[in-house]
Design a protein around this motif. Structure first.
Motif, mmCIF file in Angstrom:
data_model
loop_
_atom_site.group_PDB
_atom_site.id
_atom_site.type_symbol
_atom_site.label_atom_id
_atom_site.label_comp_id
_atom_site.label_asym_id
_atom_site.label_seq_id
_atom_site.Cartn_x
_atom_site.Cartn_y
_atom_site.Cartn_z
ATOM 1 N N THR A 176 0.827 -1.202 0.000
ATOM 2 C CA THR A 176 0.000 0.000 0.000
ATOM 3 C C THR A 176 0.863 1.254 0.000
ATOM 4 O OG1 THR A 176 -1.874 -1.064 1.085
ATOM 5 C CG2 THR A 176 -1.674 1.324 1.349
ATOM 6 N N GLY A 177 0.465 2.228 -0.813
ATOM 7 C CA GLY A 177 1.178 3.486 -0.858
ATOM 8 C C GLY A 177 0.884 4.247 -2.135
ATOM 9 N N ILE A 178 1.511 5.398 -2.259
ATOM 10 C CA ILE A 178 1.414 6.159 -3.498
ATOM 11 C C ILE A 178 2.623 5.782 -4.356
ATOM 12 C CG2 ILE A 178 1.285 8.435 -4.561
ATOM 13 C CD1 ILE A 178 0.214 9.491 -1.909
ATOM 14 N N TYR A 179 2.361 5.404 -5.584
ATOM 15 C CA TYR A 179 3.425 4.975 -6.497
ATOM 16 C C TYR A 179 3.722 6.106 -7.476
ATOM 17 C CZ TYR A 179 3.287 0.216 -4.768
ATOM 18 O OH TYR A 179 3.397 -0.903 -3.976
ATOM 19 N N TYR A 180 5.001 6.403 -7.584
ATOM 20 C CA TYR A 180 5.478 7.459 -8.461
ATOM 21 C C TYR A 180 6.479 6.883 -9.462
ATOM 22 C CZ TYR A 180 3.963 10.550 -4.624
ATOM 23 O OH TYR A 180 3.249 11.191 -3.645
ATOM 24 N N CYS A 181 6.526 7.488 -10.635
ATOM 25 C CA CYS A 181 7.588 7.147 -11.581
ATOM 26 C C CYS A 181 8.485 8.369 -11.770
ATOM 27 C CB CYS A 181 7.021 6.682 -12.917
ATOM 28 S SG CYS A 181 6.077 7.932 -13.822
ATOM 29 N N ASN A 182 9.691 8.118 -12.209
ATOM 30 C CA ASN A 182 10.608 9.218 -12.469
ATOM 31 C C ASN A 182 11.777 8.728 -13.307
ATOM 32 O OD1 ASN A 182 11.808 11.802 -12.353
ATOM 33 N ND2 ASN A 182 11.233 12.044 -10.208
ATOM 34 N N ARG A 183 12.470 9.632 -13.925
ATOM 35 C CA ARG A 183 13.754 9.311 -14.509
ATOM 36 C C ARG A 183 14.694 8.983 -13.355
ATOM 37 N NH1 ARG A 183 16.224 13.691 -16.911
ATOM 38 N NH2 ARG A 183 14.974 15.082 -15.619
ATOM 39 N N ALA A 184 15.650 8.136 -13.629
ATOM 40 C CA ALA A 184 16.508 7.686 -12.542
ATOM 41 C C ALA A 184 17.965 7.614 -12.982
ATOM 42 C CB ALA A 184 16.048 6.319 -12.047
#
Length: 119
Positions: A90-98
């Protein structure tokens, strides 16, 4: 300007599956390593899974064998297939460049997508 739009989050029962999507614009998607991060309630944002430009993947031990990260460079989109979900996911999922060296996030964050797993 880089835009990251996450989608696919939902409320699901333990043992269920979800597929998250991350649509990327304003940057050369195929030239960037990408990653999914998760922020659980009351905790710091942490790396869940990453994928390099060449498709090499890396997973946090807690999701290894259950989650699969992938990318479609033709669609400028990254995915996270999540199976055998449990309440700890459970949580907020984020995407990003890495960074492909230490998987630290680069640039600003999107709004994220909420995943809630009920027991």
């Amino acid at each position: 300007q880089v835009q990251l739009v996450e989608s696919g989050g939902d409320l699901v029962q333990a043992g269920g599956s979800l597929r998250l999507s991350c649509a990327v614009s304003g940057v050369s998607f195929s030239s960037n390593a990408m990653a999914w991060y998760r922020q659980a309630p009351g905790k710091r944002r942490e790396l869940v899974a990453g994928i390099t430009e060449e498709g090499t993947t890396r997973y946090d031990y807690s999701v290894e064998g259950r989650f699969t990260i992938s990318r479609d460079n033709a669609k400028n989109t990254m995915y996270l297939q999540m199976n055998s979900l449990n309440p700890d996911d459970t949580g907020i999922y984020y995407c990003n460049r890495a960074s492909r060296w230490n998987w630290s996030a680069l640039g600003s964050w999107g709004q994220g997508t909420q995943v809630t797993v009920s027991s």
